[in-house]
Design an enzyme around this catalytic site. Sequence first.
Site, PDB file in Angstrom:
ATOM      1  N   CYS A   1       0.790  -1.238   0.000  1.00 23.68           N
ATOM      2  CA  CYS A   1       0.000   0.000   0.000  1.00 23.68           C
ATOM      3  C   CYS A   1       0.823   1.291   0.000  1.00 23.68           C
ATOM      4  O   CYS A   1       0.518   2.190  -0.781  1.00 23.68           O
ATOM      5  CB  CYS A   1      -1.050   0.009   1.098  1.00 23.68           C
ATOM      6  SG  CYS A   1      -0.774  -1.085   2.462  1.00 23.68           S
TER       7      CYS A   1
ATOM      8  N   ARG B   1       7.633 -10.913   4.870  1.00 21.95           N
ATOM      9  CA  ARG B   1       7.359 -10.610   6.266  1.00 21.95           C
ATOM     10  C   ARG B   1       8.114 -11.610   7.105  1.00 21.95           C
ATOM     11  O   ARG B   1       8.098 -12.806   6.813  1.00 21.95           O
ATOM     12  CB  ARG B   1       5.861 -10.730   6.583  1.00 21.95           C
ATOM     13  CG  ARG B   1       5.035  -9.704   5.861  1.00 21.95           C
ATOM     14  CD  ARG B   1       3.567  -9.847   6.182  1.00 21.95           C
ATOM     15  NE  ARG B   1       2.799  -8.912   5.366  1.00 21.95           N
ATOM     16  CZ  ARG B   1       1.480  -8.860   5.317  1.00 21.95           C
ATOM     17  NH1 ARG B   1       0.762  -9.700   6.051  1.00 21.95           N
ATOM     18  NH2 ARG B   1       0.864  -7.986   4.555  1.00 21.95           N
TER      19      ARG B   1
ATOM     20  N   GLN C   1       0.846 -11.263  -3.151  1.00 23.48           N
ATOM     21  CA  GLN C   1      -0.585 -11.027  -2.960  1.00 23.48           C
ATOM     22  C   GLN C   1      -1.250 -10.653  -4.280  1.00 23.48           C
ATOM     23  O   GLN C   1      -0.624 -10.044  -5.136  1.00 23.48           O
ATOM     24  CB  GLN C   1      -0.794  -9.857  -1.999  1.00 23.48           C
ATOM     25  CG  GLN C   1      -0.274 -10.073  -0.609  1.00 23.48           C
ATOM     26  CD  GLN C   1      -0.389  -8.819   0.230  1.00 23.48           C
ATOM     27  OE1 GLN C   1       0.032  -7.745  -0.188  1.00 23.48           O
ATOM     28  NE2 GLN C   1      -0.964  -8.950   1.415  1.00 23.48           N
TER      29      GLN C   1
ATOM     30  N   ASP D   1      -3.051  -8.126  -4.727  1.00 20.60           N
ATOM     31  CA  ASP D   1      -3.356  -6.952  -3.920  1.00 20.60           C
ATOM     32  C   ASP D   1      -3.870  -5.834  -4.828  1.00 20.60           C
ATOM     33  O   ASP D   1      -3.473  -5.738  -5.981  1.00 20.60           O
ATOM     34  CB  ASP D   1      -2.058  -6.501  -3.238  1.00 20.60           C
ATOM     35  CG  ASP D   1      -2.324  -5.540  -2.093  1.00 20.60           C
ATOM     36  OD1 ASP D   1      -3.478  -5.424  -1.668  1.00 20.60           O
ATOM     37  OD2 ASP D   1      -1.360  -4.906  -1.635  1.00 20.60           O
TER      38      ASP D   1
ATOM     39  N   HIS E   1      -5.486  -1.544  -4.413  1.00 21.53           N
ATOM     40  CA  HIS E   1      -6.006  -0.444  -3.604  1.00 21.53           C
ATOM     41  C   HIS E   1      -6.880   0.422  -4.478  1.00 21.53           C
ATOM     42  O   HIS E   1      -6.491   0.769  -5.583  1.00 21.53           O
ATOM     43  CB  HIS E   1      -4.855   0.355  -2.999  1.00 21.53           C
ATOM     44  CG  HIS E   1      -4.050  -0.484  -2.057  1.00 21.53           C
ATOM     45  ND1 HIS E   1      -2.926  -1.161  -2.452  1.00 21.53           N
ATOM     46  CD2 HIS E   1      -4.261  -0.816  -0.754  1.00 21.53           C
ATOM     47  CE1 HIS E   1      -2.465  -1.865  -1.423  1.00 21.53           C
ATOM     48  NE2 HIS E   1      -3.252  -1.675  -0.392  1.00 21.53           N
TER      49      HIS E   1
ATOM     50  N   LYS F   1     -13.490  -3.731   8.286  1.00 21.69           N
ATOM     51  CA  LYS F   1     -13.217  -4.579   7.127  1.00 21.69           C
ATOM     52  C   LYS F   1     -14.263  -5.670   6.974  1.00 21.69           C
ATOM     53  O   LYS F   1     -14.988  -6.007   7.916  1.00 21.69           O
ATOM     54  CB  LYS F   1     -11.836  -5.202   7.241  1.00 21.69           C
ATOM     55  CG  LYS F   1     -11.665  -6.095   8.453  1.00 21.69           C
ATOM     56  CD  LYS F   1     -10.294  -6.766   8.464  1.00 21.69           C
ATOM     57  CE  LYS F   1     -10.164  -7.678   9.666  1.00 21.69           C
ATOM     58  NZ  LYS F   1      -8.974  -8.512   9.632  1.00 21.69           N
TER      59      LYS F   1
ATOM     60  N   HIS G   1      -8.314  -1.280   0.794  1.00 22.99           N
ATOM     61  CA  HIS G   1      -7.387  -2.398   0.594  1.00 22.99           C
ATOM     62  C   HIS G   1      -8.244  -3.611   0.279  1.00 22.99           C
ATOM     63  O   HIS G   1      -9.198  -3.880   1.001  1.00 22.99           O
ATOM     64  CB  HIS G   1      -6.598  -2.722   1.853  1.00 22.99           C
ATOM     65  CG  HIS G   1      -5.880  -1.566   2.465  1.00 22.99           C
ATOM     66  ND1 HIS G   1      -4.518  -1.437   2.438  1.00 22.99           N
ATOM     67  CD2 HIS G   1      -6.327  -0.478   3.130  1.00 22.99           C
ATOM     68  CE1 HIS G   1      -4.161  -0.339   3.074  1.00 22.99           C
ATOM     69  NE2 HIS G   1      -5.240   0.259   3.509  1.00 22.99           N
TER      70      HIS G   1
END
Length: 648
Positions: free
Chosen positions: A344, A373, A391, A393, A395, A475, A521
Site C-alpha cells: 500500500c 514478512r 498477494q 493486492d 487499492h 473490514k 485495501h
Amino acid sequence: MAQISLTFPDGNSRDYEAGVTPQEVAASISKSLSKKAVSAQIDGRHWDLQWPVEHDAAIAINTNDDPAPALELIRHDLAHIMARAVQEIWPDVQVTIGPVIENGWYYDFDRAEPFTPDDLGRIEAKMREIIAARDPVRTEIWERDRAIAHYRERGEPYKVELIEAIPGDEPLRMYWHGEWQDLCRGPHLQHTGQVPADGFRLMSVAGAYWRGDSTRPMLQRIYGVAFRTKAELAAHLTMLEEAARRDHRKLGREMDLFHMQEEAPGQVFWHPNGWSIYTSLQDYMRRMQRAHGYVEVNTPQVVDRKLWEASGHWDKYQEHMFIVEVDEEHAREKAINALKPMNCPCHVQIYNQGIKSYRDLPLRMAEFGSCNRYEPSGALHGIMRVRGFTQDDAHVFCTEEQIEGECARFIDMLAQVYRDLGFESFDIKFSTRPEKRVGSEESWDYVETALENAIKATGHPYTLDPGEGAFYGPKLDFKLTDAIGREWQLGTFQVDPNLPERLNASYVAPDGAKRRPYMLHRAILGSFERFIGILIENYEGKLPFWLAPRQVVVASIVSDADGFVGEVTDMLRKNGIRAEADTRNEKINFKVREHSVGKVPVILAVGAREVEERSVSVRRLGDKGTRSVDLDTLVAELSAEAAAPDRR
RNA sequence: GCCGCAGUAGCUCAGAUGGUAGAGCAACGCAUUCGUAAUGCGUGGGUCGGGGGUUCGAGUCCCUUCUGCGGCACCA
C-alpha cells in the site's frame, strides 16, 4: 409451595411445584424418558437435569438421540473425567480450564513435567476405569468467598483467578464427578457411566499459554475427541486421514510442484509443475482485474525506512520486517531499508505522482505484489504461511460516496473468481473498530456505517465480528469452505482513511478544494502461495484441467508407436495444451499407474491399432474405462476444456 | 517467539545395552515390446541436519545451533 407451569415441545403444559428438576419432570412423564434423559432445554437454555426450575418456562427433555446437547455433555464430562484421571495419577498437577471445542475438548494443566504421548495411554485407561465405576455427578452453588478460600487452601491459584474473573452477580457452581470436584458452570450428565467408553480418544499434548496470553505461564494442554458412538469416532478418525492424504506438502512433493529448504525458511522454490499452476492462476487473475476496471502496477522490493516511518509500519510492525542494511563500503551513505511487507505505501507513491482530480476516481490500482514478512518461526506452515509471498493486492482510491459502489463491485468480482475456481459459496464477516486503533470516533462512525450500508446493499448475508477490525478501519473478510468442510479465510475488503492522511494523498474536488481520498485495501485470493495450497488440498491434487500443470501424457504401448506419440504431443502443444510424451520402455500398466498417481487428468495411450487408425485411447483420471477418439475430436475437446473459466 | 516431538539414501522408514550404516520404492544399466494402476535381473547412492564435547571408539551419550511437525501466541 408455589406452582409453575411448564410447556412441552408439543404445546401441552403441566403444573409442577416450583423448584422441580427436569429429572423429576421426565420421571413424571415416563420411566423410559427418565432413563434416557441427559439434559433439558429450559426456555432454550441448556439445563442440567439436577437444576431446579423456579418459573414458568418452555421445557424440552434431551436424550442421547439429540446430537447437539448429547455431544456437548459427553465432551464436557470427558473433560472433567480426564482432569480427574490426571489428578488421580499425578496428585500434584493443577487443573485450570477445560472447555468443549469442535469434535472434542481440551483441558489445560499446570505440571512441571510435560506429558508424554505414553502418558496419554495411562490417562485413557484411568478414564475408562472412572467411566466403568458409574460415579454419580452432583452439583452445588457455592458462596464466592467459600470457593476462593477452598482453592486458596488447596494451592490452586489458577482457579482463584478464574473465580475472581467471574462477574459478582453470577452464582458459582461446583460439580463433583465421584469425589473429584471442579468449578464449572455445567450442565453435566448424571453419572460418569453415561459417556461412551469407546467413543473418545486422547489425541495430542501441546503447550498453551494460561488465558491465551503469551506473557503468562505455559500450561500443558491435552486434546481429546469424542462422539456418541465408536462408529462416529471411527468416521472422524477416517476424516483426519483424508485430510492428511490431501496435505499440500505431501502432494506438492509427489506432484513435483515445489520444495522448501532450510537455507530459505518460509520461502518457496517453485518447480516447473508448480509454477505452471501459479502462472495459470495469475494470468486468469490479471484478465479478471482488467475486466473489472483495474490498472496494474509494480513497485520496489527494497524501500527506505523513511517511507515505512511515514506509513506507520516502522513503529507497529518493525519486528516483522526484513531489514536490509547496505554495507558502507558499498554505499555512499549508510541507508536502512526494509523489504516491503505490503504494497500500500508504494501504491500511494504512484497515486501521488501528479495532481489527481475527482475525475480520476475511483482509481483501482492492482499489483501482484511480492512481499516479505518475518513471520514468527512457529507460524510457518508449508506454503500456506510463508515469509515470502505474492498477494493479489489492489487499492482503490475513491471518494466517500464511492465506497458503497466499490464494495458491491468488489464482491461481484470475488464471487465470480471463487465460483470459477470451484468454490460455490462463501461467508462474509464484518469487523468493526478494535480497541487499539487510530482515527477519530466520528471517522470510525462514518466508515463503519458506510461499509455496513455497502454490504447490506449487496444483499449478501454477513455476520458481525465486533472489535476485530484493522487498526485503521473496518473490514469485510471472506471465508470459503473446501471439499472436506474446512473453512479458509481468503478475501478481504478494508476501508482505510488513515494511510492517505499519513502519506498525504489528495485529489481536487469539483469545487476546487483539496480533499483526502479513501483507500480501500482488497484481495481475493490473499496470497498465491496460500491459495495454491488450498486449491491442492481442496482438489486432492486433481486440479481442474485448465490449472493442471501436466494436462496430458501421451504414452506409447509399443515402441513402434513412438513416432505417432511425438506427432500427437506436438499437435496438442501447438493447440496450447500442456502435453508430454512418455515413450519409456515400460509397460502401459506402469505408465498409467505412474501418471494416475501424478494426477495427470488425461492419459492418451497409443499402440499399433491407434497408429493404424490415427487415433488415441483416452483415459480420464478417476475413470476406469477408456475410449477411442480421432485426433480432430481430441483437439477440439481438450482445447475447450483447457480454456480458463473466463474464456468459455 | 513459547511448549512438546522429530531430523539416517531423492521418498517412506529400520538401526536394545556406544564397536565407523540397512530395507522397500525411486534413480541408473541390461533384458523384455508388453493394451490401461507397479516386468525381471543387476548397479550406484549416505561426512546419520550443522557445530562442539565425553570416550580408545558416537547415528547411538551430553551441550549448542538450525530446520521441520503438532499446538499456543501472532497474522498490517
